[in-house]
Design a protein around this motif. Structure first.
Motif, PDB file in Angstrom:
ATOM      1  N   ALA A   1       9.555   1.808  -6.495  1.00  0.00           N
ATOM      2  CA  ALA A   1       8.628   2.918  -6.756  1.00  0.00           C
ATOM      3  C   ALA A   1       9.076   4.173  -6.025  1.00  0.00           C
ATOM      4  O   ALA A   1       9.800   4.110  -5.031  1.00  0.00           O
ATOM      5  N   ASP A   2       8.611   5.317  -6.508  1.00  0.00           N
ATOM      6  CA  ASP A   2       8.805   6.586  -5.809  1.00  0.00           C
ATOM      7  C   ASP A   2       7.700   6.649  -4.755  1.00  0.00           C
ATOM      8  O   ASP A   2       6.541   6.868  -5.091  1.00  0.00           O
ATOM      9  N   MET A   3       8.066   6.404  -3.518  1.00  0.00           N
ATOM     10  CA  MET A   3       7.088   6.296  -2.430  1.00  0.00           C
ATOM     11  C   MET A   3       7.157   7.509  -1.519  1.00  0.00           C
ATOM     12  O   MET A   3       8.226   8.063  -1.288  1.00  0.00           O
ATOM     13  N   LYS A   4       6.017   7.858  -0.984  1.00  0.00           N
ATOM     14  CA  LYS A   4       5.919   8.912   0.025  1.00  0.00           C
ATOM     15  C   LYS A   4       5.469   8.226   1.306  1.00  0.00           C
ATOM     16  O   LYS A   4       4.332   7.753   1.403  1.00  0.00           O
ATOM     17  N   VAL A   5       6.373   8.144   2.258  1.00  0.00           N
ATOM     18  CA  VAL A   5       6.101   7.434   3.507  1.00  0.00           C
ATOM     19  C   VAL A   5       5.825   8.450   4.608  1.00  0.00           C
ATOM     20  O   VAL A   5       6.600   9.376   4.813  1.00  0.00           O
TER      21      VAL A   5
ATOM     22  N   ALA B   1      -0.657   1.396   1.340  1.00  0.00           N
ATOM     23  CA  ALA B   1      -0.854   0.664   2.594  1.00  0.00           C
ATOM     24  C   ALA B   1      -0.825   1.649   3.750  1.00  0.00           C
ATOM     25  O   ALA B   1      -0.162   2.679   3.680  1.00  0.00           O
ATOM     26  N   GLN B   2      -1.544   1.316   4.809  1.00  0.00           N
ATOM     27  CA  GLN B   2      -1.497   2.122   6.026  1.00  0.00           C
ATOM     28  C   GLN B   2      -1.736   1.208   7.221  1.00  0.00           C
ATOM     29  O   GLN B   2      -2.417   0.197   7.110  1.00  0.00           O
TER      30      GLN B   2
ATOM     31  N   SER C   1       1.161   4.877  10.306  1.00  0.00           N
ATOM     32  CA  SER C   1       2.100   5.031   9.198  1.00  0.00           C
ATOM     33  C   SER C   1       1.387   4.667   7.908  1.00  0.00           C
ATOM     34  O   SER C   1       0.463   3.851   7.906  1.00  0.00           O
ATOM     35  N   SER C   2       1.831   5.283   6.811  1.00  0.00           N
ATOM     36  CA  SER C   2       1.250   4.972   5.510  1.00  0.00           C
ATOM     37  C   SER C   2       2.280   5.188   4.416  1.00  0.00           C
ATOM     38  O   SER C   2       3.286   5.867   4.611  1.00  0.00           O
ATOM     39  N   VAL C   3       2.007   4.594   3.271  1.00  0.00           N
ATOM     40  CA  VAL C   3       2.856   4.791   2.098  1.00  0.00           C
ATOM     41  C   VAL C   3       1.949   5.095   0.915  1.00  0.00           C
ATOM     42  O   VAL C   3       0.952   4.406   0.689  1.00  0.00           O
ATOM     43  N   LYS C   4       2.306   6.158   0.188  1.00  0.00           N
ATOM     44  CA  LYS C   4       1.574   6.552  -1.014  1.00  0.00           C
ATOM     45  C   LYS C   4       2.468   6.351  -2.232  1.00  0.00           C
ATOM     46  O   LYS C   4       3.668   6.625  -2.190  1.00  0.00           O
TER      47      LYS C   4
ATOM     48  N   GLU D   1       0.624  -3.834  14.022  1.00  0.00           N
ATOM     49  CA  GLU D   1       0.770  -4.084  12.594  1.00  0.00           C
ATOM     50  C   GLU D   1       2.188  -3.739  12.155  1.00  0.00           C
ATOM     51  O   GLU D   1       2.938  -3.104  12.892  1.00  0.00           O
ATOM     52  N   ILE D   2       2.525  -4.152  10.938  1.00  0.00           N
ATOM     53  CA  ILE D   2       3.843  -3.846  10.370  1.00  0.00           C
ATOM     54  C   ILE D   2       3.662  -3.293   8.963  1.00  0.00           C
ATOM     55  O   ILE D   2       2.868  -3.813   8.176  1.00  0.00           O
ATOM     56  N   LEU D   3       4.419  -2.229   8.672  1.00  0.00           N
ATOM     57  CA  LEU D   3       4.519  -1.684   7.326  1.00  0.00           C
ATOM     58  C   LEU D   3       5.976  -1.831   6.906  1.00  0.00           C
ATOM     59  O   LEU D   3       6.870  -1.302   7.578  1.00  0.00           O
ATOM     60  N   LEU D   4       6.233  -2.587   5.835  1.00  0.00           N
ATOM     61  CA  LEU D   4       7.591  -2.865   5.364  1.00  0.00           C
ATOM     62  C   LEU D   4       7.848  -2.117   4.059  1.00  0.00           C
ATOM     63  O   LEU D   4       7.096  -2.263   3.093  1.00  0.00           O
ATOM     64  N   ILE D   5       8.922  -1.321   4.058  1.00  0.00           N
ATOM     65  CA  ILE D   5       9.289  -0.499   2.906  1.00  0.00           C
ATOM     66  C   ILE D   5      10.709  -0.849   2.476  1.00  0.00           C
ATOM     67  O   ILE D   5      11.637  -0.816   3.296  1.00  0.00           O
TER      68      ILE D   5
END
Length: 150
Positions: A128-132, A21-22, A11-14, A72-76
């Motif tokens: 933010a305007d995020m692209k997940v 983060a990824q 997973s990643s966020v742009k 791992e953890i990605l928190l949005i």
């Protein structure tokens, strides 16, 4: 507090076209904070997320946590999780916490998850305007509302 937890192989966020983060194997968590949430919600939910047994063991049974598999953890942050769609077709976000409450709660959740996991986590950027992007592994998706924990 609402969390949408997805078991991912990546997973990643742009933000503005750049990767913020990824992660690889782990959990991508969307978090919605409401005005009534407090420290007890963070403590309970962070423990629940890290210990949720949704990864396969040697027999293919979902019996291991992200902690046990070294994931791992990605928190949005995502205020739209508190959308009310009861009336009309335009969602109301009146239950979602305003930034002066939501940002400190989001930051405390980051710290709580890092403490529970024993390492840094990936994050988006509040507001933010995020692209997940994600590859949901399974697929496995769990929704937890701290108001329904009892």
């Amino acid at each position: 507090m609402i969390a949408v937890i997805q078991r991912v192989s990546e997973s990643s966020v742009k933000i503005e076209g750049k990767i913020k983060a990824q992660i690889g194997t782990g959990l991508m968590v969307l978090l919605g904070v409401e005005e009534a949430d407090g420290a007890e919600d963070i403590e309970w939910l962070s423990k629940k997320i890290v210990n949720l047994r949704i990864f396969p063991d040697e027999n293919g049974v979902m019996n291991r946590s992200v902690l046990e598999v070294g994931g791992e953890i990605l928190l949005i942050s995502q205020f739209t999780l508190h959308a009310s769609t009861k009336k009309g077709n335009r969602p109301s976000y009146i239950k979602a916490a305003k930034p002066d409450i939501a940002i400190p709660m989001y930051e405390k959740m980051i710290l709580a998850l890092e403490t529970e996991l024993g390492k840094s986590i990936g994050t988006g950027e509040f507001g933010a305007d995020m692209k997940v992007s994600l590859v949901n592994d399974g697929p496995v998706t769990i929704v937890i509302d701290t108001k329904n924990r009892v």
